[in-house]
Design a protein around this motif. Structure first.
Motif, PDB file in Angstrom:
ATOM      1  N   SER A  69      -8.698 -12.068   1.635  1.00  0.00           N
ATOM      2  CA  SER A  69      -7.966 -12.631   0.598  1.00  0.00           C
ATOM      3  C   SER A  69      -7.760 -11.630  -0.702  1.00  0.00           C
ATOM      4  CB  SER A  69      -8.635 -13.706  -0.320  1.00  0.00           C
ATOM      5  OG  SER A  69      -9.787 -13.301  -0.617  1.00  0.00           O
ATOM      6  N   ARG A  70      -8.319 -10.347  -0.269  1.00  0.00           N
ATOM      7  CA  ARG A  70      -7.957  -9.283  -1.158  1.00  0.00           C
ATOM      8  C   ARG A  70      -7.018  -8.198  -0.822  1.00  0.00           C
ATOM      9  NH1 ARG A  70     -13.612  -6.504  -0.821  1.00  0.00           N
ATOM     10  NH2 ARG A  70     -12.330  -4.614  -1.755  1.00  0.00           N
ATOM     11  N   LEU A  71      -6.427  -8.435   0.392  1.00  0.00           N
ATOM     12  CA  LEU A  71      -5.282  -7.658   0.933  1.00  0.00           C
ATOM     13  C   LEU A  71      -4.200  -7.509  -0.136  1.00  0.00           C
ATOM     14  CD1 LEU A  71      -5.166  -8.610   4.540  1.00  0.00           C
ATOM     15  CD2 LEU A  71      -5.943  -6.430   3.607  1.00  0.00           C
ATOM     16  N   ARG A  72      -3.776  -6.713  -0.397  1.00  0.00           N
ATOM     17  CA  ARG A  72      -2.582  -6.396  -1.322  1.00  0.00           C
ATOM     18  C   ARG A  72      -1.333  -5.259  -0.550  1.00  0.00           C
ATOM     19  NH1 ARG A  72      -4.883  -9.945  -3.060  1.00  0.00           N
ATOM     20  NH2 ARG A  72      -5.763 -10.119  -5.252  1.00  0.00           N
ATOM     21  N   ALA A  73      -0.394  -5.408  -1.129  1.00  0.00           N
ATOM     22  CA  ALA A  73       1.006  -4.853  -0.736  1.00  0.00           C
ATOM     23  C   ALA A  73       0.693  -3.458  -0.405  1.00  0.00           C
ATOM     24  CB  ALA A  73       2.128  -5.208  -1.359  1.00  0.00           C
ATOM     25  N   ALA A  74      -0.160  -2.930  -1.570  1.00  0.00           N
ATOM     26  CA  ALA A  74      -0.545  -1.423  -1.708  1.00  0.00           C
ATOM     27  C   ALA A  74      -1.323  -1.037  -0.194  1.00  0.00           C
ATOM     28  CB  ALA A  74      -1.231  -0.969  -2.905  1.00  0.00           C
ATOM     29  N   ASP A  75      -2.234  -1.890  -0.036  1.00  0.00           N
ATOM     30  CA  ASP A  75      -3.087  -1.653   1.280  1.00  0.00           C
ATOM     31  C   ASP A  75      -2.165  -1.493   2.564  1.00  0.00           C
ATOM     32  OD1 ASP A  75      -5.340  -1.851  -0.301  1.00  0.00           O
ATOM     33  OD2 ASP A  75      -5.225  -4.048   0.218  1.00  0.00           O
ATOM     34  N   VAL A  76      -1.181  -2.337   2.579  1.00  0.00           N
ATOM     35  CA  VAL A  76      -0.395  -2.284   3.764  1.00  0.00           C
ATOM     36  C   VAL A  76       0.604  -0.977   3.620  1.00  0.00           C
ATOM     37  CG1 VAL A  76       1.871  -3.579   5.026  1.00  0.00           C
ATOM     38  CG2 VAL A  76      -0.111  -4.683   3.842  1.00  0.00           C
ATOM     39  N   VAL A  77       1.305  -0.620   2.719  1.00  0.00           N
ATOM     40  CA  VAL A  77       1.932   0.603   2.541  1.00  0.00           C
ATOM     41  C   VAL A  77       1.181   1.962   2.709  1.00  0.00           C
ATOM     42  CG1 VAL A  77       3.608   2.030   0.840  1.00  0.00           C
ATOM     43  CG2 VAL A  77       3.652  -0.701   0.935  1.00  0.00           C
ATOM     44  N   SER A  78       0.045   1.875   2.120  1.00  0.00           N
ATOM     45  CA  SER A  78      -0.916   3.180   2.255  1.00  0.00           C
ATOM     46  C   SER A  78      -1.123   3.431   3.874  1.00  0.00           C
ATOM     47  CB  SER A  78      -2.107   3.182   1.529  1.00  0.00           C
ATOM     48  OG  SER A  78      -2.800   2.252   1.792  1.00  0.00           O
ATOM     49  N   PHE A  79      -1.582   2.356   4.368  1.00  0.00           N
ATOM     50  CA  PHE A  79      -1.866   2.701   5.791  1.00  0.00           C
ATOM     51  C   PHE A  79      -0.890   2.978   6.659  1.00  0.00           C
ATOM     52  CE2 PHE A  79      -2.093   0.395  10.121  1.00  0.00           C
ATOM     53  CZ  PHE A  79      -3.232   0.995  10.704  1.00  0.00           C
ATOM     54  N   VAL A  80       0.473   2.269   6.532  1.00  0.00           N
ATOM     55  CA  VAL A  80       1.664   2.827   7.197  1.00  0.00           C
ATOM     56  C   VAL A  80       1.821   4.199   7.215  1.00  0.00           C
ATOM     57  CG1 VAL A  80       4.024   2.404   7.784  1.00  0.00           C
ATOM     58  CG2 VAL A  80       2.393   0.279   7.559  1.00  0.00           C
ATOM     59  N   GLN A  81       2.131   4.667   5.769  1.00  0.00           N
ATOM     60  CA  GLN A  81       2.347   6.105   5.457  1.00  0.00           C
ATOM     61  C   GLN A  81       1.320   7.132   6.002  1.00  0.00           C
ATOM     62  OE1 GLN A  81       2.492   5.496   1.021  1.00  0.00           O
ATOM     63  NE2 GLN A  81       4.694   5.232   0.976  1.00  0.00           N
ATOM     64  N   ILE A  82       0.254   6.763   5.868  1.00  0.00           N
ATOM     65  CA  ILE A  82      -1.014   7.651   6.647  1.00  0.00           C
ATOM     66  C   ILE A  82      -0.795   7.439   8.242  1.00  0.00           C
ATOM     67  CG2 ILE A  82      -3.355   8.019   6.790  1.00  0.00           C
ATOM     68  CD1 ILE A  82      -3.671   6.785   4.056  1.00  0.00           C
ATOM     69  N   ARG A  83      -0.528   6.438   8.568  1.00  0.00           N
ATOM     70  CA  ARG A  83      -0.817   6.299  10.178  1.00  0.00           C
ATOM     71  C   ARG A  83       0.236   6.941  10.997  1.00  0.00           C
ATOM     72  NH1 ARG A  83      -2.136   7.090  14.564  1.00  0.00           N
ATOM     73  NH2 ARG A  83      -3.631   5.747  15.907  1.00  0.00           N
ATOM     74  N   ALA A  84       1.664   6.612  10.080  1.00  0.00           N
ATOM     75  CA  ALA A  84       2.876   6.747  10.914  1.00  0.00           C
ATOM     76  C   ALA A  84       3.400   8.366  11.283  1.00  0.00           C
ATOM     77  CB  ALA A  84       3.958   6.039  10.225  1.00  0.00           C
ATOM     78  N   ARG A  85       2.551   9.218  10.324  1.00  0.00           N
ATOM     79  CA  ARG A  85       2.864  10.656  10.445  1.00  0.00           C
ATOM     80  C   ARG A  85       2.365  11.147  11.687  1.00  0.00           C
ATOM     81  NH1 ARG A  85       0.347  10.770   5.119  1.00  0.00           N
ATOM     82  NH2 ARG A  85       1.662  10.613   3.458  1.00  0.00           N
ATOM     83  N   ARG A  86       1.369  10.322  12.320  1.00  0.00           N
ATOM     84  CA  ARG A  86       0.869  10.843  13.349  1.00  0.00           C
ATOM     85  C   ARG A  86       1.395  10.177  14.790  1.00  0.00           C
ATOM     86  NH1 ARG A  86      -3.778  10.349  10.133  1.00  0.00           N
ATOM     87  NH2 ARG A  86      -4.602   8.369  11.590  1.00  0.00           N
ATOM     88  N   LEU A  87       2.483   9.416  14.783  1.00  0.00           N
ATOM     89  CA  LEU A  87       2.754   8.787  15.934  1.00  0.00           C
ATOM     90  C   LEU A  87       4.185   8.934  16.326  1.00  0.00           C
ATOM     91  CD1 LEU A  87       1.418   5.206  14.780  1.00  0.00           C
ATOM     92  CD2 LEU A  87       0.408   6.872  16.629  1.00  0.00           C
ATOM     93  N   HIS A  88       4.365   8.855  17.496  1.00  0.00           N
ATOM     94  CA  HIS A  88       5.760   8.801  18.131  1.00  0.00           C
ATOM     95  C   HIS A  88       6.464   7.548  17.336  1.00  0.00           C
ATOM     96  CE1 HIS A  88       9.112   8.341  20.920  1.00  0.00           C
ATOM     97  NE2 HIS A  88       8.937   9.659  21.103  1.00  0.00           N
ATOM     98  N   LEU A  89       7.762   8.009  17.267  1.00  0.00           N
ATOM     99  CA  LEU A  89       8.619   6.808  16.444  1.00  0.00           C
ATOM    100  C   LEU A  89       8.553   5.381  17.059  1.00  0.00           C
ATOM    101  CD1 LEU A  89      12.038   8.640  15.742  1.00  0.00           C
ATOM    102  CD2 LEU A  89      10.248   7.836  14.337  1.00  0.00           C
ATOM    103  N   ALA A  90       8.539   5.572  18.635  1.00  0.00           N
ATOM    104  CA  ALA A  90       8.253   4.203  19.316  1.00  0.00           C
ATOM    105  C   ALA A  90       7.014   3.523  18.913  1.00  0.00           C
ATOM    106  CB  ALA A  90       8.480   4.254  20.816  1.00  0.00           C
ATOM    107  N   HIS A  91       5.905   4.354  19.034  1.00  0.00           N
ATOM    108  CA  HIS A  91       4.530   3.887  18.709  1.00  0.00           C
ATOM    109  C   HIS A  91       4.458   3.250  17.209  1.00  0.00           C
ATOM    110  CE1 HIS A  91       3.120   6.221  22.459  1.00  0.00           C
ATOM    111  NE2 HIS A  91       2.824   4.987  22.517  1.00  0.00           N
ATOM    112  N   ALA A  92       5.073   4.186  16.503  1.00  0.00           N
ATOM    113  CA  ALA A  92       5.158   3.702  14.817  1.00  0.00           C
ATOM    114  C   ALA A  92       5.855   2.361  14.607  1.00  0.00           C
ATOM    115  CB  ALA A  92       5.659   4.728  14.029  1.00  0.00           C
ATOM    116  N   LYS A  93       6.921   2.294  15.378  1.00  0.00           N
ATOM    117  CA  LYS A  93       7.595   0.931  15.410  1.00  0.00           C
ATOM    118  C   LYS A  93       6.707  -0.259  15.917  1.00  0.00           C
ATOM    119  CE  LYS A  93      11.988  -1.324  16.530  1.00  0.00           C
ATOM    120  NZ  LYS A  93      13.251  -1.082  17.013  1.00  0.00           N
ATOM    121  N   LEU A  94       5.777  -0.061  17.004  1.00  0.00           N
ATOM    122  CA  LEU A  94       4.963  -0.810  17.494  1.00  0.00           C
ATOM    123  C   LEU A  94       3.785  -1.207  16.550  1.00  0.00           C
ATOM    124  CD1 LEU A  94       3.881  -2.489  20.046  1.00  0.00           C
ATOM    125  CD2 LEU A  94       2.735  -0.802  20.780  1.00  0.00           C
TER     126      LEU A  94
END
Length: 411
Positions: free
Chosen positions: A161-186
């Motif tokens: 219940s504590r999940l917020r939009a900021a948590d989602v955005v920050s996770f994707v921004q950090i993780r996507a940098r290290r992934l191939h485009l196809a894996h980032a989309k997955l």
């Protein structure tokens, strides 16, 4: 005194211990799996030695567990030179005894799961039971969800219940940098699936799926890499069909080239999927869907030759079997992909890729050049959505030339 256990296994002394009555059936099971006489001799010898050690240790048949196998290997290593295959042979024996109901199943030691893992397991059950997704999809989503939960809650309590939009955005921004485009989309797809699950549970009222950033990964940005018809002919001609392995490999490659099957569809093809009278092949595609395809004469002949002259004796219903013991079907698409890569390398062919999917692209390209429509190609390839097939329009260079506008100020 020598003791004959099997027509290919002779022990130097009479066996003793709780496993004596099961050595013959164990030897029969090994023989049915295609192991050589030398391997059978070694495995039964290990089983007889284990049985003798169990008697000395006072261990009854029903009390045998994995720990006894480990202790016996340590004991054996102090008296005879150990071999790398000893551990596998003993594991095979224990598995056989369990399959026969002689030994109880392995007891998994209870351990405390982290809150994030408990949440991930609940999500897994939701995907399997409520969403009916395939195991491949579940395995693809789960690592990203575990990482997201750890990003938000660490090893502490999970309060969805504590999940917020900021948590989602920050996770994707950090993780996507290290992934191939196809894996980032997955990753973003898995994240949206998990957030829908959280809302389904009632933990959050807000739809956080809209907060998942879009990863730039344009569809159909490249032309499908297809093996040419000439390369395919060269590859098939290079296979030595006088051997059992060659018969199998040729039949697999013909299936890939002529019907455009996926590697997993070839690996999981079963004998009952072939209707020889009507000349049809029933293929299990993505999502468990069935696709009925005509069985061309050359494909049927290649499969029939393998079944008659190349396929080992086995209880397995899979069409294509491994050549090394245990003689079973392929575990998945990796076996087919490896076969393709090795065959291309032996033939000295510089193909667009090393995988099996290039035959699928090659078939579509050839059908397109011979006047087949995109809908006909999609039907043969088993595409669920018409837009999946539109990527092959980019491969029709002749048709695309008619759409090109004249160069300004041309000659």
């Amino acid at each position: 005194m020598k003791c004959i256990i099997h027509d290919q296994v002779i022990l130097s002394r009479t066996p003793e211990g709780p496993l004596v009555d099961h050595l013959i059936s164990f030897a029969d099971a090994i023989a049915a799996q295609g192991y050589s006489a030398q391997s059978m001799q070694q495995q039964v010898r290990i089983a007889a030695g284990f049985s003798r050690w169990l008697k000395q240790a006072g261990v009854g048949l029903k009390d045998i567990c994995d720990d006894h196998a480990i202790r016996y290997l340590r004991y054996r290593a102090r008296h005879v030179k150990p071999f790398p295959a000893d551990r596998a042979a003993l594991r095979r024996l224990i598995d056989f005894l369990r399959s026969e109901g002689v030994v109880a199943g392995e007891k998994i030691a209870a351990h405390r799961l982290l809150p994030t893992e408990i949440c991930a397991q609940a999500y897994t059950e939701y995907l399997r039971n409520a969403q009916a997704l395939t195991e491949a999809t579940v395995r693809a989503y789960l690592p990203f969800v575990r990482e997201f939960l750890h990003h938000c809650f660490g090893d502490g309590r999970v309060t969805l219940s504590r999940l917020r939009a900021a948590d989602v955005v920050s996770f994707v921004q950090i993780r996507a940098r290290r992934l191939h485009l196809a894996h980032a989309k997955l990753m973003t797809t898995a994240l949206r699936s998990f957030l829908r699950y959280v809302r389904y549970r009632g933990d959050i009222a807000q739809d956080l799926t809209s907060a998942v950033p879009v990863v730039a990964n344009w569809s159909m940005q490249s032309i499908p890499r297809a093996i040419s018809a000439e390369q395919t002919r060269q590859l098939l001609a290079s296979i030595d069909r006088r051997t059992a392995v060659g018969c199998r490999d040729y039949a697999i490659l013909v299936l890939l080239a002529r019907l455009g099957l996926r590697a997993c569809e070839v690996a999981f093809l079963e004998l009952d999927d072939i209707d020889w009278r009507s000349g049809q092949l029933s293929v299990r595609g993505k999502g468990g869907r069935r696709n009925e395809l005509p069985l061309p004469a050359d494909v049927g002949k290649a499969i029939a030759t393998y079944l008659q002259h190349g396929r080992p004796h086995s209880n397995s219903r899979r069409v294509f079997l491994r050549v090394e013991a245990p003689i079973t079907g392929f575990r998945g698409s990796n076996g087919i992909i490896t076969l393709v890569r090795n065959s291309l390398q032996r033939a000295g062919i510089d193909a667009p890729t090393k995988g099996a999917h290039q035959f699928r692209h090659g078939l579509a390209t050839q059908m397109l050049s011979h006047g087949a429509s995109l809908s006909e190609i999609g039907e043969v390839l088993g595409h669920r959505h018409p837009q999946t097939t539109t990527v092959y329009a980019k491969a029709d260079i002749k048709a695309l030339r008619t759409l090109a506008v004249p160069w300004p100020g041309g000659v």
